[in-house]
Write a protein that holds these residues in place. Sequence first.
Motif, mmCIF file in Angstrom:
data_model
loop_
_atom_site.group_PDB
_atom_site.id
_atom_site.type_symbol
_atom_site.label_atom_id
_atom_site.label_comp_id
_atom_site.label_asym_id
_atom_site.label_seq_id
_atom_site.Cartn_x
_atom_site.Cartn_y
_atom_site.Cartn_z
ATOM 1 N N LYS A 1 30.837 45.136 35.152
ATOM 2 C CA LYS A 1 32.275 45.298 34.926
ATOM 3 C C LYS A 1 33.051 45.131 36.221
ATOM 4 C CE LYS A 1 32.198 48.430 30.989
ATOM 5 N NZ LYS A 1 32.577 49.770 30.523
ATOM 6 N N ARG A 2 32.496 45.618 37.310
ATOM 7 C CA ARG A 2 33.170 45.507 38.604
ATOM 8 C C ARG A 2 33.203 44.041 39.064
ATOM 9 N NH1 ARG A 2 34.737 49.428 42.348
ATOM 10 N NH2 ARG A 2 33.900 51.075 41.048
ATOM 11 N N ILE A 3 32.129 43.312 38.805
ATOM 12 C CA ILE A 3 32.098 41.884 39.151
ATOM 13 C C ILE A 3 33.111 41.122 38.308
ATOM 14 C CG2 ILE A 3 30.685 39.791 39.079
ATOM 15 C CD1 ILE A 3 28.279 41.579 39.744
ATOM 16 N N PHE A 4 33.171 41.421 37.013
ATOM 17 C CA PHE A 4 34.139 40.773 36.128
ATOM 18 C C PHE A 4 35.568 41.118 36.533
ATOM 19 C CE2 PHE A 4 36.392 40.430 31.977
ATOM 20 C CZ PHE A 4 36.267 39.058 31.847
ATOM 21 N N GLY A 5 35.811 42.357 36.927
ATOM 22 C CA GLY A 5 37.129 42.765 37.392
ATOM 23 C C GLY A 5 37.531 42.043 38.658
ATOM 24 N N THR A 6 36.589 41.882 39.566
ATOM 25 C CA THR A 6 36.861 41.143 40.802
ATOM 26 C C THR A 6 37.175 39.685 40.506
ATOM 27 O OG1 THR A 6 35.354 42.622 41.972
ATOM 28 C CG2 THR A 6 35.930 40.561 43.073
ATOM 29 N N THR A 7 36.431 39.098 39.567
ATOM 30 C CA THR A 7 36.672 37.708 39.178
ATOM 31 C C THR A 7 38.061 37.549 38.559
ATOM 32 O OG1 THR A 7 34.311 37.434 38.752
ATOM 33 C CG2 THR A 7 35.775 35.781 37.828
ATOM 34 N N LEU A 8 38.433 38.481 37.679
ATOM 35 C CA LEU A 8 39.762 38.424 37.080
ATOM 36 C C LEU A 8 40.856 38.577 38.136
ATOM 37 C CD1 LEU A 8 39.455 40.484 33.784
ATOM 38 C CD2 LEU A 8 39.890 38.049 34.011
ATOM 39 N N THR A 9 40.631 39.451 39.102
ATOM 40 C CA THR A 9 41.615 39.648 40.161
ATOM 41 C C THR A 9 41.794 38.378 40.984
ATOM 42 O OG1 THR A 9 41.015 41.982 40.260
ATOM 43 C CG2 THR A 9 42.229 41.092 42.129
ATOM 44 N N VAL A 10 40.698 37.735 41.333
ATOM 45 C CA VAL A 10 40.763 36.498 42.119
ATOM 46 C C VAL A 10 41.456 35.394 41.318
ATOM 47 C CG1 VAL A 10 39.362 34.672 43.156
ATOM 48 C CG2 VAL A 10 38.798 37.058 43.577
ATOM 49 N N LEU A 11 41.133 35.281 40.029
ATOM 50 C CA LEU A 11 41.800 34.280 39.192
ATOM 51 C C LEU A 11 43.298 34.568 39.074
ATOM 52 C CD1 LEU A 11 39.231 33.731 36.303
ATOM 53 C CD2 LEU A 11 39.889 32.114 38.082
ATOM 54 N N GLY A 12 43.652 35.834 39.009
ATOM 55 C CA GLY A 12 45.059 36.206 38.960
ATOM 56 C C GLY A 12 45.794 35.837 40.227
ATOM 57 N N ILE A 13 45.163 36.077 41.360
ATOM 58 C CA ILE A 13 45.769 35.711 42.642
ATOM 59 C C ILE A 13 45.950 34.200 42.733
ATOM 60 C CG2 ILE A 13 45.355 35.630 45.137
ATOM 61 C CD1 ILE A 13 44.040 38.407 44.831
ATOM 62 N N ILE A 14 44.947 33.451 42.292
ATOM 63 C CA ILE A 14 45.048 31.987 42.306
ATOM 64 C C ILE A 14 46.183 31.526 41.391
ATOM 65 C CG2 ILE A 14 43.855 29.869 41.610
ATOM 66 C CD1 ILE A 14 41.258 31.211 42.616
ATOM 67 N N GLY A 15 46.299 32.151 40.214
ATOM 68 C CA GLY A 15 47.380 31.797 39.300
ATOM 69 C C GLY A 15 48.748 32.090 39.873
ATOM 70 N N LEU A 16 48.886 33.224 40.559
ATOM 71 C CA LEU A 16 50.170 33.564 41.159
ATOM 72 C C LEU A 16 50.517 32.647 42.330
ATOM 73 C CD1 LEU A 16 49.967 37.453 41.025
ATOM 74 C CD2 LEU A 16 51.399 35.948 39.641
ATOM 75 N N ILE A 17 49.515 32.269 43.110
ATOM 76 C CA ILE A 17 49.754 31.331 44.210
ATOM 77 C C ILE A 17 50.157 29.965 43.658
ATOM 78 C CG2 ILE A 17 48.608 30.028 46.055
ATOM 79 C CD1 ILE A 17 47.057 32.610 46.690
ATOM 80 N N TYR A 18 49.500 29.524 42.580
ATOM 81 C CA TYR A 18 49.853 28.245 41.972
ATOM 82 C C TYR A 18 51.261 28.290 41.389
ATOM 83 C CZ TYR A 18 49.575 23.940 39.339
ATOM 84 O OH TYR A 18 49.829 22.691 38.838
ATOM 85 N N THR A 19 51.633 29.434 40.817
ATOM 86 C CA THR A 19 52.993 29.595 40.307
ATOM 87 C C THR A 19 54.012 29.458 41.429
ATOM 88 O OG1 THR A 19 52.192 31.073 38.581
ATOM 89 C CG2 THR A 19 54.534 31.160 39.080
ATOM 90 N N ALA A 20 53.735 30.068 42.564
ATOM 91 C CA ALA A 20 54.645 29.952 43.708
ATOM 92 C C ALA A 20 54.724 28.508 44.200
ATOM 93 C CB ALA A 20 54.181 30.872 44.833
#
Length: 64
Positions: free
Chosen positions: A4-23
């Motif tokens: 679960k912690r690995i999946f949470g970290t993966t989701l967090t990284v994907l979220g950061i990438i999505g927000l950077i792409y949005t910017a």
Amino acid sequence: MNIKRIFGTTLTVLGIIGLIYTAYVFSNTGGATRDIKSIVIFGVLGFTFFLSGINLVENTKDEA
């Protein structure tokens, strides 16, 4: 490490990438309808992934 912690970290990284792409799209937009739709879609998905990943990492207990 917990799955679960690995999946949470993966989701967090994907979220950061999505927000950077949005910017990136926001800074290079011409104001067309397609640009606005992509900003909204990537922004909402990035924000959702980021928050769910952070929440999953925080709420997962470390068990030996």
